[in-house]
Design a protein around this motif. Structure first.
Motif, short mmCIF file in Angstrom:
data_model
loop_
_atom_site.label_atom_id
_atom_site.label_comp_id
_atom_site.label_asym_id
_atom_site.label_seq_id
_atom_site.Cartn_x
_atom_site.Cartn_y
_atom_site.Cartn_z
N THR A 24 0.73 -1.24 -0.12
CA THR A 24 0.04 0.05 -0.13
C THR A 24 0.92 1.27 0.01
O THR A 24 0.56 2.06 -0.88
N ARG A 25 2.01 1.31 0.71
CA ARG A 25 2.88 2.57 0.76
C ARG A 25 3.47 2.58 -0.37
O ARG A 25 3.72 3.81 -0.98
N ASN A 26 3.84 1.37 -1.11
CA ASN A 26 4.40 1.69 -2.41
C ASN A 26 3.59 2.16 -3.43
O ASN A 26 4.01 3.11 -4.30
N VAL A 27 2.31 1.81 -3.47
CA VAL A 27 1.42 2.24 -4.46
C VAL A 27 1.14 3.66 -4.19
O VAL A 27 0.97 4.55 -5.37
N LEU A 28 0.86 3.95 -3.18
CA LEU A 28 0.86 5.44 -2.74
C LEU A 28 1.81 6.31 -3.12
O LEU A 28 1.64 7.46 -3.59
N ALA A 29 3.20 6.12 -2.87
CA ALA A 29 4.40 6.69 -3.30
C ALA A 29 4.36 7.10 -4.82
O ALA A 29 4.78 7.76 -5.34
N LYS A 30 4.09 5.81 -5.16
CA LYS A 30 4.29 5.73 -7.02
C LYS A 30 3.32 6.70 -7.36
O LYS A 30 3.58 7.25 -8.58
#
Length: 161
Positions: A24-30
């Motif tokens: 989830t953090r990776n998707v948000l940062a992306k």
């Protein structure tokens, strides 16, 4: 929190919280979004959606349905445009009144079909979707990618749709 003050609540169900949080953090940062507390921008509510069929006494049945729901602690309601001979009506209530409201509106002679009853996150203040096409596309891709994850149950936003 996504750009343009779009708040997101991401409901997940997982056997591996670390993996889900990292994804989830990776998707948000992306997608230029970040993790921050946003629960204060939402209220927990109950929602009951029912369908009633159009017919000769449609207006009287709709009025009886709304009166029954309001007497069973519904706070608000919204009806959709009639579609293929039926109309859906959604009632909003406090979380502790969800069972009472569901029982009342599904009683014989009140409505024909229970479509759903659930707890929802209702935004306290809605924000307008971004006007920039690129921002709209980025937001749509973010929501799609979050919802595609197998651990995601639902993504709630404060967008005015």
């Amino acid at each position: 929190m996504a750009f343009g003050s779009v708040a997101l609540i991401i409901e997940c169900l997982t056997e591996n919280p670390s993996r889900t949080a990292k994804f989830t953090r990776n998707v948000l940062a992306k997608h230029q979004a970040h993790v921050t507390p946003v629960a204060f921008l939402f209220q927990r509510k109950g929602a009951v959606r029912v369908a009633i069929q159009e017919g000769d006494d449609f207006d009287a049945r709709l009025e009886r349905l709304v009166d029954t729901a309001l007497n069973a602690e519904a706070e608000d309601f919204e009806q959709d445009e009639p579609d293929e001979g039926s109309m859906e009506v959604e009632f909003i209530c406090q979380p502790n009144a969800l069972a009472k409201l569901t029982s009342a509106v599904t009683a014989p002679g009140v409505c024909e079909e229970l479509v759903s009853n659930e707890y929802i996150y209702s935004p306290t203040d809605k924000v307008e979707p971004p006007s920039d096409e690129e921002a709209k596309e980025t937001l749509a891709r973010l929501l799609d990618e979050l919802e595609e994850q197998t651990d995601t149950l639902r993504v709630w936003t404060n967008l005015d749709s």
